[in-house]
Motif scaffolding. Structure first.
Motif, PDB file in Angstrom:
ATOM      1  N   GLU A  57     -77.020  21.866  -8.089  1.00  0.00           N
ATOM      2  CA  GLU A  57     -77.049  23.068  -7.183  1.00  0.00           C
ATOM      3  C   GLU A  57     -77.764  23.965  -8.203  1.00  0.00           C
ATOM      4  O   GLU A  57     -77.587  24.044  -9.570  1.00  0.00           O
TER       5      GLU A  57
ATOM      6  N   ASP B  47     -80.400  27.635  -8.313  1.00  0.00           N
ATOM      7  CA  ASP B  47     -81.852  27.959  -8.537  1.00  0.00           C
ATOM      8  C   ASP B  47     -82.115  29.310  -9.145  1.00  0.00           C
ATOM      9  O   ASP B  47     -81.098  30.041  -9.676  1.00  0.00           O
TER      10      ASP B  47
ATOM     11  N   ASP C 196     -80.872  27.821  -2.591  1.00  0.00           N
ATOM     12  CA  ASP C 196     -81.012  26.804  -3.318  1.00  0.00           C
ATOM     13  C   ASP C 196     -82.254  26.096  -2.567  1.00  0.00           C
ATOM     14  O   ASP C 196     -81.874  25.517  -1.481  1.00  0.00           O
TER      15      ASP C 196
ATOM     16  N   SER D 171     -83.372  21.676  -1.298  1.00  0.00           N
ATOM     17  CA  SER D 171     -81.877  20.750  -1.363  1.00  0.00           C
ATOM     18  C   SER D 171     -82.011  19.485  -0.895  1.00  0.00           C
ATOM     19  O   SER D 171     -81.042  18.576  -1.410  1.00  0.00           O
TER      20      SER D 171
ATOM     21  N   ARG E 191     -82.705  16.974  -3.782  1.00  0.00           N
ATOM     22  CA  ARG E 191     -82.043  17.045  -5.010  1.00  0.00           C
ATOM     23  C   ARG E 191     -81.119  15.781  -4.895  1.00  0.00           C
ATOM     24  O   ARG E 191     -80.501  15.423  -3.848  1.00  0.00           O
TER      25      ARG E 191
END
Length: 185
Positions: free
Chosen positions: A123, A125, A130, A133, A136
């Protein structure tokens, strides 16, 4: 053989070169190559956690050929073979001419523990939102080495940023990573 980690070299990237205090991408790239080669030896292994350069590989392939070490790439959102791009599969072969492996994420053993490698943190940025996502890894308790956030932080909980902006514009050694992971976060 030594093992190193880095991210966010951003070769041939005008904006990043300027943010890092260089007058041109060429000046930036030359400095990064000098720092890299003063740190990494030809027989070493380097895990690059994405955002190698800006634009097409041909723009900075000559820079990659100058770098010491066996290079492994965990792709970032600026890399042509990043799976978040529709035509990523078309670029794998060309990038494998410069990297021993090209993958979306990886797992390594560092300091006796499993550690995940990704371009993106779990999480956070360097922007307000973010981004990416859906690409991720989920935080399921393992330490994560990443890039993407530039200078936003060096360590954030289990997340350890190995990008150039927080590591004196050079790759970070495996032993330094292990020591950092041993410290309370």
């Amino acid at each position: 053989m030594n093992v190193w980690f880095t991210a966010d070299t951003h070769f041939d990237h005008q904006l990043v070169a300027g943010l890092r205090g260089f007058g041109s991408p060429a000046e930036h790239d030359e400095f990064v190559v000098q720092r890299w080669n003063a740190t990494v030896h030809p027989g070493d292994q380097v895990w690059h956690l994405g955002d190698v350069g800006m634009g097409r590989l041909a723009r900075f392939a000559g820079v990659l050929r100058q770098l010491h070490g066996e290079l492994h790439l965990v792709t970032g959102n600026h890399d042509e073979p990043w799976p978040g791009l529709r035509q990523a599969y078309q670029h794998q072969r060309a990038w494998l001419e410069h990297f021993a492996s090209v993958q979306a994420f990886a797992r390594r053993r560092i300091g006796g523990r499993n550690v995940l490698l990704s371009h993106f943190p779990y999480e956070g940025d360097h922007t307000e939102d973010d981004r990416a996502s859906q690409y991720r890894l989920p935080d399921e308790g393992l330490p994560l080495l990443h890039g993407h956030v530039h200078g936003a932080w060096r360590r954030h909980g289990r997340q350890l940023n190995v990008g150039l902006d927080v590591s004196d514009l050079r790759p970070v050694h495996l032993d330094e990573i292990a020591a950092e992971l041993d410290r309370p976060g």
